[in-house]
Design a protein around this motif. Sequence first.
Motif, mmCIF file in Angstrom:
data_model
loop_
_atom_site.group_PDB
_atom_site.id
_atom_site.type_symbol
_atom_site.label_atom_id
_atom_site.label_comp_id
_atom_site.label_asym_id
_atom_site.label_seq_id
_atom_site.Cartn_x
_atom_site.Cartn_y
_atom_site.Cartn_z
ATOM 1 N N ALA A 9 -9.903 -12.709 21.308
ATOM 2 C CA ALA A 9 -10.486 -11.840 20.277
ATOM 3 C C ALA A 9 -9.960 -10.414 20.427
ATOM 4 N N GLY A 10 -8.639 -10.294 20.434
ATOM 5 C CA GLY A 10 -8.023 -8.976 20.446
ATOM 6 C C GLY A 10 -7.099 -8.704 21.613
ATOM 7 N N TRP A 11 -7.393 -9.291 22.785
ATOM 8 C CA TRP A 11 -6.546 -9.056 23.963
ATOM 9 C C TRP A 11 -5.248 -9.832 23.840
ATOM 10 N N ASP A 12 -4.122 -9.194 24.207
ATOM 11 C CA ASP A 12 -2.812 -9.832 24.159
ATOM 12 C C ASP A 12 -2.566 -10.536 25.485
ATOM 13 N N ALA A 13 -2.771 -11.867 25.497
ATOM 14 C CA ALA A 13 -2.619 -12.629 26.736
ATOM 15 C C ALA A 13 -1.184 -12.606 27.236
ATOM 16 N N ALA A 14 -0.200 -12.465 26.346
ATOM 17 C CA ALA A 14 1.203 -12.485 26.751
ATOM 18 C C ALA A 14 1.555 -11.280 27.623
ATOM 19 N N LYS A 15 0.882 -10.160 27.392
ATOM 20 C CA LYS A 15 1.174 -8.952 28.175
ATOM 21 C C LYS A 15 0.471 -8.958 29.528
ATOM 22 N N MET A 16 -0.601 -9.730 29.648
ATOM 23 C CA MET A 16 -1.317 -9.906 30.914
ATOM 24 C C MET A 16 -1.810 -8.592 31.518
ATOM 25 N N VAL A 17 -2.162 -7.620 30.687
ATOM 26 C CA VAL A 17 -2.691 -6.353 31.194
ATOM 27 C C VAL A 17 -4.200 -6.477 31.373
ATOM 28 N N ARG A 18 -4.654 -6.398 32.617
ATOM 29 C CA ARG A 18 -6.059 -6.499 32.978
ATOM 30 C C ARG A 18 -6.346 -5.441 34.043
ATOM 31 N N HIS A 19 -7.530 -4.871 33.991
ATOM 32 C CA HIS A 19 -7.925 -3.880 34.989
ATOM 33 C C HIS A 19 -9.190 -4.377 35.684
ATOM 34 N N LYS A 20 -9.125 -4.562 37.005
ATOM 35 C CA LYS A 20 -10.244 -5.130 37.752
ATOM 36 C C LYS A 20 -11.110 -4.032 38.364
ATOM 37 N N LEU A 21 -12.421 -4.214 38.246
ATOM 38 C CA LEU A 21 -13.406 -3.315 38.833
ATOM 39 C C LEU A 21 -14.305 -4.113 39.763
ATOM 40 N N LEU A 54 -11.608 -14.973 35.420
ATOM 41 C CA LEU A 54 -10.423 -15.221 36.232
ATOM 42 C C LEU A 54 -9.160 -15.174 35.357
ATOM 43 N N GLU A 55 -7.998 -15.329 36.001
ATOM 44 C CA GLU A 55 -6.736 -15.140 35.285
ATOM 45 C C GLU A 55 -6.323 -16.345 34.454
ATOM 46 N N GLY A 56 -6.770 -17.548 34.843
ATOM 47 C CA GLY A 56 -6.433 -18.734 34.068
ATOM 48 C C GLY A 56 -5.275 -19.515 34.661
ATOM 49 N N ALA A 57 -5.508 -20.180 35.801
ATOM 50 C CA ALA A 57 -4.483 -20.987 36.461
ATOM 51 C C ALA A 57 -4.635 -22.449 36.063
ATOM 52 N N ASP A 58 -3.710 -23.289 36.542
ATOM 53 C CA ASP A 58 -3.785 -24.705 36.157
ATOM 54 C C ASP A 58 -4.942 -25.433 36.823
ATOM 55 N N ASN A 88 -0.114 -29.526 35.751
ATOM 56 C CA ASN A 88 0.704 -29.609 34.541
ATOM 57 C C ASN A 88 0.950 -28.238 33.929
ATOM 58 N N ALA A 89 -0.114 -27.571 33.525
ATOM 59 C CA ALA A 89 0.042 -26.322 32.784
ATOM 60 C C ALA A 89 -1.224 -25.486 32.847
ATOM 61 N N LYS A 90 -1.061 -24.181 32.982
ATOM 62 C CA LYS A 90 -2.197 -23.269 32.872
ATOM 63 C C LYS A 90 -2.507 -23.038 31.400
ATOM 64 N N PRO A 91 -3.731 -22.659 31.064
ATOM 65 C CA PRO A 91 -4.046 -22.393 29.662
ATOM 66 C C PRO A 91 -3.294 -21.168 29.147
ATOM 67 N N LEU A 92 -2.986 -21.153 27.868
ATOM 68 C CA LEU A 92 -2.330 -19.995 27.263
ATOM 69 C C LEU A 92 -3.189 -18.747 27.381
ATOM 70 N N VAL A 93 -4.502 -18.936 27.395
ATOM 71 C CA VAL A 93 -5.448 -17.839 27.590
ATOM 72 C C VAL A 93 -6.705 -18.427 28.215
ATOM 73 N N ASN A 94 -7.334 -17.686 29.117
ATOM 74 C CA ASN A 94 -8.577 -18.150 29.729
ATOM 75 C C ASN A 94 -9.726 -17.890 28.766
ATOM 76 N N MET A 95 -10.182 -18.956 28.101
ATOM 77 C CA MET A 95 -11.254 -18.825 27.121
ATOM 78 C C MET A 95 -12.619 -19.182 27.692
ATOM 79 N N CYS A 96 -12.740 -19.195 29.020
ATOM 80 C CA CYS A 96 -14.003 -19.574 29.651
ATOM 81 C C CYS A 96 -15.088 -18.538 29.355
ATOM 82 N N LEU A 97 -16.215 -19.010 28.879
ATOM 83 C CA LEU A 97 -17.384 -18.165 28.649
ATOM 84 C C LEU A 97 -18.243 -18.128 29.910
#
Length: 326
Positions: A82-94, A224-228, A237-246
Amino acid sequence: MCFGRNLFVVATGIIALSAAGWAQDVPNPKQSFLSTKEAGVDYDLQGEYIGKLADQSLGVQVIAKGNGAFDAVVFPGGLPGAGWDAAKMVRHKLTGGTKDGTTRLTGGDFEAVIVPGTLTLTQGGMSGELKKLLRESPTLAQRPPEGAIVLFDGRNVDQWNPGKMAEANLMGVGTRTKEVFEKYMLHLEFRTPFMPFARGQGRGNSGMYLGDQYECQILDSFGLEGADNECGGIYQNAKPLVNMCLPPLSWQTYDVDFTCATFDADGKVTAPARVTIKHNGIVIHDNIELRTTPGGGRNDQKPGAIYLQDHGDPVRFQNIWLVPKK
């Protein structure tokens, strides 16, 4: 209201502050909460927030880690899906927690303070208020179409072996469909427990096995970042294109388009199995080839059951149905 292209959003303001210190001893990591009522104040603080800092839209996911400790992730542009560009993978952790009645998290040049219903985010002298919200999958509670095979509707577990009713109208883990399937559209709804003291693979773990041999992970991977090996990942096999976990205790959906491998007259595979999966309405795997993964009941690439793995955690299921494809 609707936020993002495919995911509905409902605002909520159910945050309560915790006066607990956040550097206390950690209780049993397998402690599980199955309802928001019993989950406590840390669960109320956990969740998703949206708003702006100056003119930039932001999303924040706040993850409870028990005893008033929290992580958070700031997503430029909005939340995942919903707006975040998963391809750029820019995340800031606190990181941080609740101490002396104030919940404060810091990381880099960001600081977040949470009060009921609002997360105030500051960076470099700028400040913005983000509001807490509850997202729901657009396919949640979707009814089976004509011609569908209803696998579970809360009334019985006749389609499963061994069938495992858990809470009222919900099914537990460790069960397979009695029937095997080759090509189909599958709708499945799941809920992970709130396990604030668990980490990684110990946090609400199960799995949806297609053909009893290709695992799409079920896990509390919120934030989390969204690993396989995280929620939505197809193991090995494959990690998700985006981590959509609620957040845990949210009902989530998998919508699956699966085609079994094909074979020649000598039994040799001529084309591998393929799958497209939507997690909470967002495509996380797009027509990818599959390799068999461990943990299922077979590895021959032939048609198999739907298997819901028991990994020792109280994951729950509802509203499961399948439409065979020709």
